[in-house]
Write a protein that holds these residues in place. Structure first.
Motif, PDB file in Angstrom:
ATOM      1  N   ASN B  38       3.336 -25.740  26.394  1.00 33.97           N
ATOM      2  CA  ASN B  38       3.325 -24.274  26.503  1.00 33.97           C
ATOM      3  C   ASN B  38       4.505 -23.658  25.747  1.00 33.97           C
ATOM      4  O   ASN B  38       5.017 -22.625  26.141  1.00 33.97           O
ATOM      5  CB  ASN B  38       3.355 -23.855  27.969  1.00 33.97           C
ATOM      6  N   MET B  39       4.942 -24.306  24.680  1.00 34.63           N
ATOM      7  CA  MET B  39       6.106 -23.849  23.917  1.00 34.63           C
ATOM      8  C   MET B  39       5.998 -22.364  23.535  1.00 34.63           C
ATOM      9  O   MET B  39       5.043 -21.934  22.896  1.00 34.63           O
ATOM     10  CB  MET B  39       6.187 -24.692  22.636  1.00 34.63           C
ATOM     11  N   ASP B  40       6.997 -21.586  23.953  1.00 29.46           N
ATOM     12  CA  ASP B  40       7.073 -20.174  23.549  1.00 29.46           C
ATOM     13  C   ASP B  40       8.542 -19.785  23.464  1.00 29.46           C
ATOM     14  O   ASP B  40       9.400 -20.659  23.367  1.00 29.46           O
ATOM     15  CB  ASP B  40       6.284 -19.283  24.518  1.00 29.46           C
ATOM     16  N   LEU B  41       8.860 -18.502  23.518  1.00 30.10           N
ATOM     17  CA  LEU B  41      10.256 -18.068  23.379  1.00 30.10           C
ATOM     18  C   LEU B  41      11.122 -18.638  24.497  1.00 30.10           C
ATOM     19  O   LEU B  41      12.271 -19.004  24.289  1.00 30.10           O
ATOM     20  CB  LEU B  41      10.340 -16.544  23.390  1.00 30.10           C
ATOM     21  N   VAL B  42      10.563 -18.706  25.714  1.00 31.25           N
ATOM     22  CA  VAL B  42      11.309 -19.255  26.852  1.00 31.25           C
ATOM     23  C   VAL B  42      11.636 -20.721  26.579  1.00 31.25           C
ATOM     24  O   VAL B  42      12.766 -21.174  26.793  1.00 31.25           O
ATOM     25  CB  VAL B  42      10.476 -19.115  28.148  1.00 31.25           C
ATOM     26  N   GLY B  43      10.640 -21.438  26.070  1.00 33.75           N
ATOM     27  CA  GLY B  43      10.851 -22.839  25.755  1.00 33.75           C
ATOM     28  C   GLY B  43      11.845 -23.018  24.620  1.00 33.75           C
ATOM     29  O   GLY B  43      12.608 -23.985  24.587  1.00 33.75           O
ATOM     30  N   LEU B  44      11.863 -22.056  23.698  1.00 31.46           N
ATOM     31  CA  LEU B  44      12.770 -22.110  22.560  1.00 31.46           C
ATOM     32  C   LEU B  44      14.217 -21.953  23.019  1.00 31.46           C
ATOM     33  O   LEU B  44      15.123 -22.603  22.512  1.00 31.46           O
ATOM     34  CB  LEU B  44      12.408 -21.004  21.568  1.00 31.46           C
ATOM     35  N   ALA B  45      14.408 -21.088  24.021  1.00 33.56           N
ATOM     36  CA  ALA B  45      15.750 -20.833  24.526  1.00 33.56           C
ATOM     37  C   ALA B  45      16.277 -22.038  25.301  1.00 33.56           C
ATOM     38  O   ALA B  45      17.461 -22.354  25.242  1.00 33.56           O
ATOM     39  CB  ALA B  45      15.749 -19.591  25.408  1.00 33.56           C
ATOM     40  N   ASP B  46      15.391 -22.695  26.033  1.00 34.41           N
ATOM     41  CA  ASP B  46      15.822 -23.826  26.849  1.00 34.41           C
ATOM     42  C   ASP B  46      14.693 -24.853  26.880  1.00 34.41           C
ATOM     43  O   ASP B  46      13.634 -24.591  27.457  1.00 34.41           O
ATOM     44  CB  ASP B  46      16.151 -23.339  28.271  1.00 34.41           C
ATOM     45  N   TYR B  47      14.938 -26.012  26.230  1.00 40.86           N
ATOM     46  CA  TYR B  47      13.856 -26.969  26.081  1.00 40.86           C
ATOM     47  C   TYR B  47      13.332 -27.487  27.414  1.00 40.86           C
ATOM     48  O   TYR B  47      12.219 -28.007  27.476  1.00 40.86           O
ATOM     49  CB  TYR B  47      14.320 -28.138  25.202  1.00 40.86           C
ATOM     50  N   SER B  48      14.113 -27.363  28.509  1.00 43.97           N
ATOM     51  CA  SER B  48      13.637 -27.888  29.784  1.00 43.97           C
ATOM     52  C   SER B  48      12.481 -27.060  30.347  1.00 43.97           C
ATOM     53  O   SER B  48      11.799 -27.477  31.270  1.00 43.97           O
ATOM     54  CB  SER B  48      14.786 -27.937  30.800  1.00 43.97           C
ATOM     55  N   ASN B  49      12.256 -25.874  29.762  1.00 45.76           N
ATOM     56  CA  ASN B  49      11.138 -25.059  30.235  1.00 45.76           C
ATOM     57  C   ASN B  49       9.803 -25.460  29.621  1.00 45.76           C
ATOM     58  O   ASN B  49       8.767 -24.922  30.001  1.00 45.76           O
ATOM     59  CB  ASN B  49      11.390 -23.585  29.891  1.00 45.76           C
ATOM     60  N   ILE B  50       9.853 -26.380  28.655  1.00 45.37           N
ATOM     61  CA  ILE B  50       8.600 -26.762  27.990  1.00 45.37           C
ATOM     62  C   ILE B  50       7.813 -27.700  28.894  1.00 45.37           C
ATOM     63  O   ILE B  50       8.356 -28.671  29.403  1.00 45.37           O
ATOM     64  CB  ILE B  50       8.901 -27.467  26.655  1.00 45.37           C
ATOM     65  N   LYS B  51       6.546 -27.355  29.112  1.00 44.37           N
ATOM     66  CA  LYS B  51       5.706 -28.210  29.960  1.00 44.37           C
ATOM     67  C   LYS B  51       4.494 -28.694  29.179  1.00 44.37           C
ATOM     68  O   LYS B  51       3.958 -27.979  28.340  1.00 44.37           O
ATOM     69  CB  LYS B  51       5.201 -27.405  31.164  1.00 44.37           C
ATOM     70  N   PHE B  52       4.056 -29.902  29.525  1.00 48.31           N
ATOM     71  CA  PHE B  52       2.802 -30.396  28.967  1.00 48.31           C
ATOM     72  C   PHE B  52       1.629 -29.668  29.589  1.00 48.31           C
ATOM     73  O   PHE B  52       1.580 -29.490  30.798  1.00 48.31           O
ATOM     74  CB  PHE B  52       2.663 -31.903  29.241  1.00 48.31           C
ATOM     75  N   VAL B  53       0.700 -29.235  28.777  1.00 49.84           N
ATOM     76  CA  VAL B  53      -0.466 -28.549  29.338  1.00 49.84           C
ATOM     77  C   VAL B  53      -1.757 -29.251  28.916  1.00 49.84           C
ATOM     78  O   VAL B  53      -2.845 -28.715  29.105  1.00 49.84           O
ATOM     79  CB  VAL B  53      -0.514 -27.073  28.898  1.00 49.84           C
ATOM     80  N   GLY B  54      -1.621 -30.452  28.341  1.00 53.87           N
ATOM     81  CA  GLY B  54      -2.828 -31.178  27.939  1.00 53.87           C
ATOM     82  C   GLY B  54      -3.592 -30.448  26.853  1.00 53.87           C
ATOM     83  O   GLY B  54      -3.009 -29.942  25.904  1.00 53.87           O
ATOM     84  N   LEU B  55      -4.890 -30.366  27.043  1.00 52.90           N
ATOM     85  CA  LEU B  55      -5.740 -29.760  26.007  1.00 52.90           C
ATOM     86  C   LEU B  55      -5.925 -28.259  26.212  1.00 52.90           C
ATOM     87  O   LEU B  55      -6.738 -27.631  25.535  1.00 52.90           O
ATOM     88  CB  LEU B  55      -7.111 -30.444  25.998  1.00 52.90           C
ATOM     89  N   LYS B  56      -5.156 -27.680  27.132  1.00 62.31           N
ATOM     90  CA  LYS B  56      -5.388 -26.280  27.491  1.00 62.31           C
ATOM     91  C   LYS B  56      -5.344 -25.331  26.293  1.00 62.31           C
ATOM     92  O   LYS B  56      -6.205 -24.454  26.154  1.00 62.31           O
ATOM     93  CB  LYS B  56      -4.320 -25.855  28.522  1.00 62.31           C
ATOM     94  N   ASN B  57      -4.351 -25.554  25.401  1.00 60.14           N
ATOM     95  CA  ASN B  57      -4.262 -24.666  24.225  1.00 60.14           C
ATOM     96  C   ASN B  57      -5.524 -24.742  23.381  1.00 60.14           C
ATOM     97  O   ASN B  57      -6.017 -23.723  22.912  1.00 60.14           O
ATOM     98  CB  ASN B  57      -3.069 -25.053  23.361  1.00 60.14           C
ATOM     99  N   TYR B  58      -6.019 -25.975  23.189  1.00 60.72           N
ATOM    100  CA  TYR B  58      -7.207 -26.140  22.350  1.00 60.72           C
ATOM    101  C   TYR B  58      -8.415 -25.481  22.996  1.00 60.72           C
ATOM    102  O   TYR B  58      -9.209 -24.810  22.332  1.00 60.72           O
ATOM    103  CB  TYR B  58      -7.480 -27.629  22.105  1.00 60.72           C
ATOM    104  N   ILE B  59      -8.544 -25.682  24.325  1.00 62.59           N
ATOM    105  CA  ILE B  59      -9.692 -25.082  25.026  1.00 62.59           C
ATOM    106  C   ILE B  59      -9.610 -23.562  24.959  1.00 62.59           C
ATOM    107  O   ILE B  59     -10.589 -22.881  24.643  1.00 62.59           O
ATOM    108  CB  ILE B  59      -9.718 -25.584  26.493  1.00 62.59           C
ATOM    109  N   ASN B  60      -8.402 -23.034  25.203  1.00 59.71           N
ATOM    110  CA  ASN B  60      -8.252 -21.577  25.179  1.00 59.71           C
ATOM    111  C   ASN B  60      -8.478 -21.001  23.789  1.00 59.71           C
ATOM    112  O   ASN B  60      -9.109 -19.956  23.646  1.00 59.71           O
ATOM    113  CB  ASN B  60      -6.854 -21.180  25.650  1.00 59.71           C
ATOM    114  N   VAL B  61      -7.942 -21.670  22.773  1.00 57.20           N
ATOM    115  CA  VAL B  61      -8.040 -21.086  21.435  1.00 57.20           C
ATOM    116  C   VAL B  61      -9.490 -21.095  20.966  1.00 57.20           C
ATOM    117  O   VAL B  61      -9.959 -20.158  20.314  1.00 57.20           O
ATOM    118  CB  VAL B  61      -7.087 -21.781  20.445  1.00 57.20           C
TER     119      VAL B  61
END
Lengths: 287, 294
Positions: B38-61
């Protein structure tokens, strides 16, 4: 091009005349097409010399009623075109360093036999297939990790070297005879001196073409400055021009002046060196 | 001394290889990785906020109506644009190659000129010419008593207008490739055909076009890949307007990545594009092989 029909000159005169007529016909079609191709450039130059109000008056005038350069001075007074120009020239300068690196790599691949040479060269070629849209985001993240976003280095680095340039240099340098290198080595020259003093001068034809293309690419660079620069201080001419379009959306005279400022230098350089550029593709394009 | 020669090639290739690795190869893996997060601005600021979301991005897009629309638009660009570029550049190349007078060489320069100019600048110029009220095109149409065209404001016209600009820029380079290929055809073929009394048209269809098969294949692949990545023209001229009817897949990716900072989501979109490019290229290669077998 010329000899294709000389062999068939013998037949009747009428076919000869028909042929000539057809030549004229094709020439006229190409002339019309050529004029259509050039219309945007003419219109840009003519409009950039008009007062802003003249562009908003109907019916349109073709030639400026009182030609003016005020649009061009406005680029520097109202917008930061001086800064954009400086940044663009810095990028052009760095892209020449990239050109030098490409040439060095091409030399390494062409004239040495070392472990892993072929597989490394295939990897270089493979990078040509990767679409920019895929690398755009990760490159931004990588530069961000290196604290290079919003810096000139960050703008320059991603596009500094390119597989196509390396490929061209390698192809060309492979044709330089090895005996020449050996003779220079016997004189005690270092490998780097060999490259700079012997190889580069021999590579002049391709270096010239690549140099011109590098200049044009650097002058036109848009995507990386757009992504990496948050600060107007780092904008290039292209990014500045797209900003101008956003800020002065209705002022077409100013927009045309900005466009002309970007396009005309490239067209002049292109016309001077067109023979080399076009022949470069004729040589390297279809192999 | 021998040792320095052995190490020398590595010094020559190292700088470029390092740069290509960091900015071309590594990014592929980074992109693949973040497309599952779920990499976004929050994840950019602090890498510990990055979470695995599996295929969710692909399904959503793949369910995103704007993404689907951008795929449709991109297909429109490819289906109209690729044949148009090939026909125009091949036509010009044939005509220039046909001409015997020296002036014909000058046409190469004129038709090539748009290819060296800056995309942003020409998009700005064309944007002005497309202006419905003060633009040159509608002015010409009206002066010959034709109805005005909503160049950039009507969903279909806007796509066609962008295609027209891109074709104008693409003719030059492809024309040069075709001219090079034309000059590679042995003159003796034509001489033999002329002795047999073959017409110009017959020579074109039974010698020139078959001999140009590889050049046409090359141009159609590179042009298609180019159109699949269509970006600058819609970005500058329409920003995807009206109602996302000019948004290309590349513009969708840029917008999600850099304007909305949904890096993971945009990376998933970019991989969908990447696969589309690979698959279409493979299909074309397959057709090409069949062609040469015959």
């Amino acid at each position: 091009m010329k000899s294709s029909s000389t062999a068939a000159m013998k037949p009747m005169k009428s076919t000869n005349r028909q042929e000539k007529l057809f030549q004229w016909f094709v020439g006229i079609i190409l002339t019309i097409g050529g004029i259509l191709m050039l219309i945007p450039f003419f219109w840009m130059v003519l409009s950039s010399l008009k007062h802003e109000s003249e562009l908003m008056k109907l019916p349109l005038t073709i030639f400026p009623s009182s030609p003016t350069l005020e649009n061009f001075t406005k680029l520097f007074e109202n917008m930061n075109f001086a800064v954009y120009l400086k940044n663009t020239l810095i990028i052009v300068f760095f892209s020449f360093i990239g050109l030098f690196l490409n040439a060095a790599a091409g030399f390494g691949f062409a004239k040495y036999d070392f472990k892993g040479r072929d597989s490394l060269f295939y990897i270089v070629l493979a990078t040509m297939m990767i679409p920019g849209q895929v690398t755009m985001i990760p490159v931004y993240l990588i530069l961000n990790m290196m604290n290079l976003t919003n810096t000139m280095i960050g703008i320059v680095l991603p596009g500094l070297v390119g597989a196509f340039g390396i490929f061209l240099f390698r192809q060309f340098m492979s044709t330089i005879p090895n005996e020449l290198l050996e003779a220079t080595r016997l004189d005690g020259a270092s490998e780097f001196r060999l490259f700079v003093q012997i190889i580069l001068p021999l590579t002049k034809p391709i270096l010239a073409v690549q140099g011109i293309l590098t200049f044009i690419a650097g002058w036109n660079s848009f995507l990386w400055p757009l992504i990496i620069a948050n600060d107007e201080k780092l904008y290039t001419l292209s990014v500045g021009l797209s900003l101008l379009k956003g800020q002065y959306g209705g002022n077409y005279a100013l927009q045309m002046a900005g466009s002309a400022f970007m396009i005309i230098p490239v067209i002049i350089i292109f016309i001077i060196f067109q023979k080399h550029i076009i022949e470069n593709y004729t040589i390297s394009g279809m192999k | 001394m021998k040792g320095s020669v052995n190490r020398a090639p590595y010094y020559f290739i190292a700088p470029t290889l390092i740069l290509l690795t960091i900015f071309s190869l590594l990014p592929i893996f980074v992109a693949l990785f973040i497309s599952f997060t779920n990499m976004d601005l929050v994840g950019l600021a602090d890498y510990s906020n990055i979470k695995f979301v599996g295929l969710k991005n692909y399904i959503n897009v793949l369910a995103d109506p704007i993404f689907l629309k951008s795929i449709g638009n991109t297909l429109f660009y490819v289906i109209i644009g690729v044949p148009l570029v090939i026909v125009c550049s091949l036509g010009v190349a044939l005509m220039i190659n046909f001409g015997k007078a020296r002036i014909f060489k000058a046409f190469r320069v004129i038709f090539y000129m748009p290819a060296v100019t800056n995309v942003v600048a020409v998009a700005v110029v064309w944007g002005y010419m497309y202006n419905t009220k003060f633009g040159l095109f509608n002015y010409i149409l009206e002066s010959i008593h034709l109805p005005a065209v909503p160049w950039l404001t009507h969903p279909v016209w806007a796509k066609l207008s962008l295609i027209l600009l891109a074709v104008w820029r693409a003719i030059g380079l492809n024309m040069i490739i075709f001219i090079a290929a034309l000059q590679g055809i042995p003159k003796s073929y034509y001489e033999a055909a002329q002795l047999d009394g073959a017409s110009n048209w017959k020579q074109l269809t039974s010698i020139t076009l078959p001999m140009l098969r590889f050049a046409i294949f090359f141009v159609s692949i590179t042009t298609m890949i180019g159109w699949l990545q269509f970006f600058e023209e819609p970005f500058i001229m329409t920003q995807g307007k009206p109602l996302d009817s000019t948004t290309s897949v590349a513009l969708f990716i840029y917008r999600n990545g850099f304007q909305l900072s949904n890096f993971g989501y945009a990376a998933a979109g970019s991989f969908v594009l990447f696969f589309a490019i690979i698959i279409i290229t493979l299909i074309q290669f397959k057709f090409q092989n069949k062609d040469t077998d015959l």
